[in-house]
Design a protein around this motif. Structure first.
Motif, PDB file in Angstrom:
ATOM      1  N   ASP A 126      -1.966   5.263   5.899  1.00 34.14           N
ATOM      2  CA  ASP A 126      -1.928   4.057   6.727  1.00 34.14           C
ATOM      3  C   ASP A 126      -3.198   3.863   7.551  1.00 34.14           C
ATOM      4  O   ASP A 126      -3.304   2.919   8.304  1.00 34.14           O
ATOM      5  N   THR A 127      -4.163   4.737   7.422  1.00 33.24           N
ATOM      6  CA  THR A 127      -5.267   4.799   8.383  1.00 33.24           C
ATOM      7  C   THR A 127      -6.080   3.513   8.463  1.00 33.24           C
ATOM      8  O   THR A 127      -6.381   3.029   9.552  1.00 33.24           O
ATOM      9  N   GLU A 128      -6.454   2.928   7.329  1.00 30.48           N
ATOM     10  CA  GLU A 128      -7.362   1.783   7.337  1.00 30.48           C
ATOM     11  C   GLU A 128      -6.712   0.484   6.848  1.00 30.48           C
ATOM     12  O   GLU A 128      -7.418  -0.503   6.640  1.00 30.48           O
ATOM     13  N   GLN A 173     -10.297  -7.657   6.942  1.00 26.24           N
ATOM     14  CA  GLN A 173     -11.508  -7.969   6.178  1.00 26.24           C
ATOM     15  C   GLN A 173     -11.179  -8.866   4.984  1.00 26.24           C
ATOM     16  O   GLN A 173     -11.900  -9.827   4.689  1.00 26.24           O
ATOM     17  N   SER A 208      -4.740  -1.912   8.128  1.00 25.10           N
ATOM     18  CA  SER A 208      -4.869  -3.123   8.950  1.00 25.10           C
ATOM     19  C   SER A 208      -6.295  -3.654   8.940  1.00 25.10           C
ATOM     20  O   SER A 208      -6.528  -4.866   8.836  1.00 25.10           O
ATOM     21  N   ASN A 209      -7.262  -2.746   9.041  1.00 23.65           N
ATOM     22  CA  ASN A 209      -8.664  -3.171   9.028  1.00 23.65           C
ATOM     23  C   ASN A 209      -9.043  -3.786   7.677  1.00 23.65           C
ATOM     24  O   ASN A 209      -9.779  -4.785   7.614  1.00 23.65           O
ATOM     25  N   GLN A 210      -8.541  -3.181   6.579  1.00 26.29           N
ATOM     26  CA  GLN A 210      -8.826  -3.728   5.249  1.00 26.29           C
ATOM     27  C   GLN A 210      -8.246  -5.131   5.090  1.00 26.29           C
ATOM     28  O   GLN A 210      -8.900  -6.028   4.552  1.00 26.29           O
ATOM     29  N   SER A 240       0.845  -1.195   0.000  1.00 24.37           N
ATOM     30  CA  SER A 240       0.000   0.000   0.000  1.00 24.37           C
ATOM     31  C   SER A 240       0.880   1.246   0.000  1.00 24.37           C
ATOM     32  O   SER A 240       1.735   1.413   0.876  1.00 24.37           O
TER      33      SER A 240
END
Length: 587
Positions: free
Chosen positions: A297-299, A306, A301-303, A293
């Motif tokens: 860096d905001t999302e 998922q 880890s969450n992406q 990426s």
């Protein structure tokens, strides 16, 4: 696609009709692979004809009204640099015509026009044009091949970048070529490495009777298809019964199953990031999916979390159980530090051996808190440790381990990071030497290492683990070497009568190097290969002398020493008596 060359198009330019007609009629243009597509009586008409007809070759007179052939040639060469121009000139005009050489004129032809000279010029032009067309064709093919190979080249570039093999000053230029948006603004990246593997619970692994084509190791590991049991399938003798269709489906080679699974996984990951120019997806050299990426860096880890859940669920629908485990590196500032993020993601992924599969493991969760310096792997020492273990050098491996563990650890957590590296190298050595079962991965021993409460206990258990794996490998190597020497001895016994049998030919027969076989013979017999072979032949010669009436040279031939004199000298040297003396005192 095969290259075919159409007849070359010729335009004739001359203000005299007779000259134009003479050029047209002088030779068989079709036989030369050419066709006359038009004529022009002056330069202006010629320019219009060239624009309309696009000839390959222009024959032009040097003297014409308004614009001469030299000026026309200059305009044509500027506008159409690929056109070949031949200037037609008389003897008295030749010095003036030579000025056109600077313009790039292809050739001259003198008046009066002779057929032989015209044939020579046209053959030369055709050869030059065909050569140019061939080069253009090859270049076109190369461009097409490069276009087809671009995804592979792009993937290779990204892997080289992540392996820190590309200088930072070349990085942006190469990235732009492959369409990777490396901006000149605040650079940064974060990387996830994903491992997709087939894994079926033990209760659902098919027995050897069901898959007789599979080799034994596959029956010992959870790496085969799940056995689906429908209402019509009953168990006999405790084993699942499969239909013919299912049996054929299960006959896929294990490696093919893994490759297909990774391909499906790759497509799913690509579908998760549709038309996202800030996300690069490649397969690394270890067949793991890498998500790079370049955005914020905001999302991330969450992406990835998922994505891991969706991928595992989707692949289960494909008809097989899978493990999907992801390691995520920390955010790295600067394009040159993407390799650091990749290494961190790989280390986090390796931690699955201790926290389990089907998880997303972040490297920052492994780093020690409180401002203490985290443990860093020493790749050179770890590689050396793996070498010692893989050759069964247990004492050397333990000494190196002591050196590795002599660094000051601030707490047990840091030591466990080092222990993970050591256990990993031992496991790699065991797999490399094809050691299976509990010695390759003794789960109880490893669990004890990572649950021990203090450093002395941890060190002792780790040393024992290294020594155990080394000893098992050494025992297997010794058994293998002993078996090899037994087979070599039997081979030499059977083939000693062949004078061509020597160290090199014997080593080649057993697919080992001459040096390795020589060392093993010395180690197992206490003799060099030549000494052992000579002793074997002399013993056979003694038996033949005692039990037969063969002459000396005949015995020499039977034991592989056809030279009678050499055999006689060798026999006396080793037995202490000549053959006649030996035969006279035989009992």
């Amino acid at each position: 696609m095969e290259l075919t060359i159409e007849p070359l198009k010729v335009l004739i330019v001359d203000d005299e009709y007779l000259i134009r007609n003479l050029l047209r009629m002088r030779i068989d243009w079709e036989q030369q692979g050419m066709t006359i597509i038009g004529e022009a009586s002056d330069a202006a008409e010629a320019l219009n004809q060239v624009e309309l007809l696009r000839p390959d070759i222009v024959f032009t007179d040097i003297y014409m009204p308004k614009m001469d052939g030299i000026e026309l040639s200059g305009i044509l060469m500027e506008r159409y640099p690929n056109i070949k121009i031949v200037v037609v000139t008389g003897h008295d005009e030749f010095e003036y015509a030579r000025q056109s050489v600077k313009l790039g004129i292809s050739d001259f032809i003198l008046k009066p026009i002779r057929a032989s000279e015209l044939l020579q010029v046209t053959a030369k032009l055709r050869a030059a044009i065909e050569q140019e067309i061939g080069r253009e064709y090859e270049l076109m093919k190369l461009r097409e091949e490069m276009k087809q190979s671009l995804p592979y080249l792009r993937e290779r570039f990204v892997n080289q970048w992540l392996s820190d093999m590309i200088p930072e000053d070349e990085l942006q230029e190469k990235a732009r070529f492959f369409g990777i948006p490396i901006s000149s603004g605040e650079p940064g990246s974060r990387i996830a490495v994903m491992e997709v593997e087939v894994a079926v619970p033990q209760a659902k692994i098919a027995a050897p009777e069901v898959y007789p084509h599979l080799s034994e190791p596959y029956h010992q590991t959870p790496q085969t298809y799940q056995v689906q049991r429908g209402p019509q399938q009953q168990q006999q003798h405790g084993q699942p019964q499969l239909s013919q269709h299912q049996t054929e489906a299960h006959r896929q080679p294990a490696e093919e199953i893994h490759i297909l699974l990774r391909m499906v996984g790759m497509k799913q990951v690509q579908a998760f990031y549709p038309q996202d120019s800030q996300t690069i997806i490649v397969m690394d050299p270890h067949n793991r999916i890498v998500v790079l990426s370049l955005g914020a860096d905001t999302e991330f880890s969450n992406q990835v979390q998922q994505l891991q859940e969706e991928l595992q669920h989707t692949l289960k629908l494909e008809g097989c159980e899978v493990d999907v485990t992801v390691g995520i590196g920390q955010w790295q500032s600067g394009w040159g530090r993407a390799c650091v993020g990749y290494r961190e993601a790989c280390r986090a992924l390796d931690y699955q051996a201790f926290v389990g599969k089907n998880q997303v493991i972040c490297f920052e969760d492994l780093v020690i808190e409180g401002g203490k310096r985290p443990y860093h792997s020493d790749a050179q020492l770890l590689q050396q440790l793996q070498f010692y273990v893989s050759v069964g050098a247990g004492e050397e491996a333990v000494l190196l381990l002591e050196r590795m563990l002599s660094v000051p650890f601030s707490d047990v957590s840091q030591f466990r990071m080092a222990a993970m590296d050591v256990v990993t190298e031992c496991q790699r050595a065991a797999i490399e030497q094809q050691i299976e079962g509990e010695y390759a991965l003794n789960k109880e021993a490893i669990a004890a290492i990572f649950t021990a409460g203090h450093l002395p206990e941890l060190k002792s258990m780790l040393e024992q683990h290294v020594r155990t794996v080394s000893d098992v490998i050494q025992a297997k190597r010794q058994a293998k070497e002993g078996n090899l020497i037994d087979r070599v001895m039997a081979y030499l016994e059977e083939n000693m009568g062949n004078a061509e049998v020597g160290l090199s030919s014997t080593a080649a027969a057993f697919y080992v190097s001459s040096g390795h076989l020589g060392r093993l013979m010395k180690k197992e017999t206490g003799q060099t290969f030549v000494e052992y072979m000579t002793q074997l032949r002399m013993r056979k010669a003694e038996i033949l002398l005692k039990q037969t009436d063969l002459k000396g040279y005949e015995i020499g031939q039977q034991v592989g020493i056809p030279d009678p004199h050499y055999f006689s000298v060798l026999f006396k040297k080793h037995i202490g008596r000549s053959m006649n003396e030996y035969r006279n005192v035989k009992t």
